[in-house]
Design a protein around this motif. Structure first.
Motif, short mmCIF file in Angstrom:
data_model
loop_
_atom_site.label_atom_id
_atom_site.label_comp_id
_atom_site.label_asym_id
_atom_site.label_seq_id
_atom_site.Cartn_x
_atom_site.Cartn_y
_atom_site.Cartn_z
N SER A 149 -0.22 -129.06 -96.66
CA SER A 149 1.16 -128.65 -96.92
C SER A 149 2.11 -129.75 -96.44
O SER A 149 1.72 -130.67 -95.72
N GLU A 150 3.35 -129.64 -96.83
CA GLU A 150 4.36 -130.65 -96.47
C GLU A 150 4.52 -130.76 -94.95
O GLU A 150 4.65 -131.86 -94.41
N ASP A 151 4.48 -129.61 -94.24
CA ASP A 151 4.63 -129.63 -92.78
C ASP A 151 3.47 -130.36 -92.11
O ASP A 151 3.66 -131.16 -91.19
N ALA A 152 2.26 -130.07 -92.56
CA ALA A 152 1.08 -130.73 -91.98
C ALA A 152 1.07 -132.20 -92.32
O ALA A 152 0.69 -133.05 -91.49
N ARG A 153 1.52 -132.56 -93.52
CA ARG A 153 1.60 -133.97 -93.93
C ARG A 153 2.56 -134.75 -93.05
O ARG A 153 2.30 -135.89 -92.69
N SER A 154 3.66 -134.12 -92.68
CA SER A 154 4.64 -134.81 -91.84
C SER A 154 4.07 -135.08 -90.44
O SER A 154 4.42 -136.07 -89.81
N LEU A 155 3.21 -134.20 -89.97
CA LEU A 155 2.55 -134.43 -88.66
C LEU A 155 1.60 -135.62 -88.71
O LEU A 155 1.44 -136.34 -87.72
N ALA A 156 0.93 -135.79 -89.84
CA ALA A 156 -0.06 -136.86 -89.96
C ALA A 156 0.59 -138.21 -90.17
O ALA A 156 -0.08 -139.24 -90.08
N GLY A 157 1.88 -138.22 -90.42
CA GLY A 157 2.61 -139.48 -90.54
C GLY A 157 2.71 -139.99 -91.92
O GLY A 157 2.04 -140.30 -92.73
#
Length: 157
Positions: A149-157
């Motif tokens: 998801s977009e939120d998880a993608r933002s965590l991964a950088g």
């Protein structure tokens, strides 16, 4: 989970992929170093060629299907982005390694066929197919992130 942890995990998978690709080169090299006798004219070996080729193609197709069935990415609705990232990375590892194993089986069928009496040149197409599959399944950050998801993608950088 930080960007560095994700990158380290993907780098580990890339090293494993290169090890599998190197093993294919070793299998083909071993065939030529063993120095096989004249090719067998037996019809059984010809029939084994067809059977092992079909098994190799089945393994190649399975390298795309089995990983998705064995380790599907199924985040739950109440999962936090950190949990989704961790689950996604673990599932991606499992799927990628399963794809590597199924891809490597292709060259082993060629090796077995050459060992049973076909010329060692029979192993080369199997090896080329295995190397191509390994390149298709090679771990990429974009492939991993596309499933999140977009939120998880933002965590991964």
């Amino acid at each position: 989970m930080s960007k560095k942890q994700v990158d380290d995990s993907l780098r580990t998978l890339q090293i494993i992929a290169l090890a599998f690709m190197s093993s294919g080169v070793l299998y083909v090299g071993a065939l030529y170093m063993l120095g096989f006798a004249d090719p067998s004219p037996l019809d059984d070996v010809q029939m084994m060629g067809a059977a092992l080729s079909l098994m190799a193609l089945s393994s190649a197709a399975s390298s795309f299907i089995v990983p998705r069935i064995a380790a599907p990415m199924k985040p739950t609705p109440n999962m936090t982005p950190v949990d989704e990232l961790t689950l996604g990375l673990n599932q991606y590892r499992v799927r990628t390694i399963l794809a590597f194993v199924m891809s490597e089986a292709v060259v082993l069928f060629g090796f077995a066929l050459a060992y049973l009496g076909q010329t060692p040149w029979w192993c080369v197409p199997f090896w080329i197919l295995m190397e191509a599959l390994m390149l298709v399944h090679f771990p990429r950050r974009s492939a991993f992130l596309s499933e999140l998801s977009e939120d998880a993608r933002s965590l991964a950088g």
